[in-house]
Design a protein around this motif. Structure first.
Motif, short mmCIF file in Angstrom:
data_model
loop_
_atom_site.label_atom_id
_atom_site.label_comp_id
_atom_site.label_asym_id
_atom_site.label_seq_id
_atom_site.Cartn_x
_atom_site.Cartn_y
_atom_site.Cartn_z
N GLU A 162 0.84 -1.19 0.00
CA GLU A 162 0.00 0.00 0.00
C GLU A 162 0.89 1.24 0.00
N TYR A 163 0.29 2.38 -0.32
CA TYR A 163 1.04 3.61 -0.43
C TYR A 163 0.40 4.71 0.43
N PRO A 164 0.59 4.60 1.75
CA PRO A 164 0.00 5.62 2.64
C PRO A 164 0.65 6.98 2.44
N HIS A 165 -0.10 8.02 2.66
CA HIS A 165 0.40 9.38 2.47
C HIS A 165 1.59 9.69 3.35
N PHE A 166 1.57 9.19 4.59
CA PHE A 166 2.68 9.46 5.50
C PHE A 166 3.97 8.86 4.97
N GLY A 167 3.88 7.68 4.38
CA GLY A 167 5.06 7.05 3.78
C GLY A 167 5.63 7.89 2.66
N MET A 168 4.75 8.49 1.85
CA MET A 168 5.21 9.36 0.77
C MET A 168 5.94 10.57 1.35
N ALA A 169 5.37 11.14 2.40
CA ALA A 169 6.00 12.32 3.02
C ALA A 169 7.35 11.97 3.61
N LEU A 170 7.45 10.80 4.24
CA LEU A 170 8.71 10.39 4.86
C LEU A 170 9.81 10.22 3.81
N SER A 171 9.44 9.77 2.61
CA SER A 171 10.44 9.58 1.57
C SER A 171 11.06 10.90 1.11
N LEU A 172 10.41 12.01 1.43
CA LEU A 172 10.89 13.34 1.03
C LEU A 172 11.19 14.22 2.25
N LEU A 173 11.34 13.60 3.40
CA LEU A 173 11.46 14.34 4.66
C LEU A 173 12.67 15.27 4.70
N SER A 174 13.73 14.94 3.99
CA SER A 174 14.96 15.75 4.04
C SER A 174 14.77 17.14 3.44
N VAL A 175 13.64 17.37 2.78
CA VAL A 175 13.36 18.70 2.23
C VAL A 175 13.15 19.72 3.34
N LEU A 176 12.58 19.27 4.46
CA LEU A 176 12.22 20.18 5.55
C LEU A 176 13.36 20.32 6.55
N PRO A 177 13.51 21.51 7.13
CA PRO A 177 14.51 21.70 8.19
C PRO A 177 14.20 20.80 9.39
N PRO A 178 15.22 20.25 10.04
CA PRO A 178 15.00 19.34 11.17
C PRO A 178 14.12 19.92 12.27
N ALA A 179 14.35 21.16 12.65
CA ALA A 179 13.58 21.76 13.75
C ALA A 179 12.10 21.86 13.39
N GLU A 180 11.82 22.26 12.15
CA GLU A 180 10.42 22.35 11.73
C GLU A 180 9.78 20.97 11.67
N THR A 181 10.54 19.98 11.20
CA THR A 181 10.02 18.62 11.11
C THR A 181 9.65 18.09 12.48
N VAL A 182 10.46 18.39 13.48
CA VAL A 182 10.17 17.97 14.85
C VAL A 182 8.83 18.56 15.32
N GLU A 183 8.61 19.85 15.02
CA GLU A 183 7.35 20.50 15.41
C GLU A 183 6.16 19.84 14.71
N LEU A 184 6.32 19.56 13.43
CA LEU A 184 5.24 18.94 12.67
C LEU A 184 4.93 17.54 13.19
N LEU A 185 5.97 16.80 13.53
CA LEU A 185 5.77 15.46 14.06
C LEU A 185 5.14 15.49 15.45
N ALA A 186 5.43 16.52 16.22
CA ALA A 186 4.79 16.68 17.53
C ALA A 186 3.28 16.87 17.36
N ALA A 187 2.92 17.65 16.35
CA ALA A 187 1.49 17.85 16.06
C ALA A 187 0.85 16.54 15.62
N ARG A 188 1.58 15.77 14.81
CA ARG A 188 1.07 14.47 14.37
C ARG A 188 0.89 13.54 15.56
N ALA A 189 1.87 13.52 16.45
CA ALA A 189 1.80 12.65 17.62
C ALA A 189 0.59 13.00 18.49
N ALA A 190 0.31 14.29 18.63
CA ALA A 190 -0.84 14.71 19.42
C ALA A 190 -2.14 14.23 18.79
N ALA A 191 -2.22 14.34 17.45
CA ALA A 191 -3.42 13.87 16.75
C ALA A 191 -3.56 12.36 16.86
#
Length: 201
Positions: A103-132
């Protein structure tokens, strides 16, 4: 595999399964899907449900049994499961249970391109995901508890248990990923990589 099915739409599988209980018209099928909350697993609308039933009839998996007429509602065609449809139901379900499907979940697609985002911003975004995800896990846990407390057998909420297992596994993965992203050596790697890409453009 699913693509060799006469009617590959997953909603067709639900229709075949519900017709095991006896002949029904599409309106009643939709009502049963909602009452049993299977509409969480099979996304559809009224039009798509009627379309799938017609496709199943064309493929010989269901057959029109009678047309019901009354004064309050338009006429409705009642469909019954054919022997071919029964065989398709069991064959398809056995395949889905026994064989993992890529299967091709959206999160998997995003992870394959994760290096595009700055590490600090990615941490914040993942914190929001974890809360959800945490909120989702709590909601599913409560729903399962309420259903079983109400006397519903566990097998009728097993798909919710599966969802809960997936959510909890994703939460653990997100925690590990955040820990990695916070490492100073990754920040240095990311900075060096982006500077190198900047030089290439």
């Amino acid at each position: 595999m699913t693509d060799r099915r006469p009617v590959p739409n997953p909603l067709a599988l639900a229709v075949l399964a519900f017709l095991l209980m006896g002949p029904m018209h599409p309106y009643e099928l939709g009502r049963r899907l909602q009452e049993t909350e299977k509409d969480k697993n099979f996304k559809y609308n009224r039009g798509s449900l009627y379309m799938v039933v017609k496709q199943l009839a064309k493929a010989g998996l269901v057959a029109a049994q009678e047309t019901v007429r009354d004064t309050e509602r338009p006429e409705r065609t009642v469909y019954a499961l054919t022997d071919t449809g029964r065989g398709e139901l069991y064959d398809w379900l056995r395949e889905l249970v026994s064989t993992p499907k890529e299967e091709y979940p959206h999160f998997g697609m995003a992870l394959s391109l994760l290096s595009v985002l700055p590490p600090a911003e990615t941490v914040e975004l993942l914190a929001a995901r974890a809360a959800a995800l945490t909120a989702r896990a709590e909601a599913v846990r409560s729903a399962v508890q309420a259903a079983t407390d109400g006397g519903l057998a566990w097998v009728f909420v097993v798909e919710d248990e599966y969802e809960l297992a997936l959510v909890e596994a994703e939460l653990q993965f997100v925690d590990r990923l955040v820990a990695y992203l916070r490492r100073p050596d990754y920040a240095k790697e990311w900075k060096a990589m982006t500077e190198h890409l900047g030089e290439m453009t």
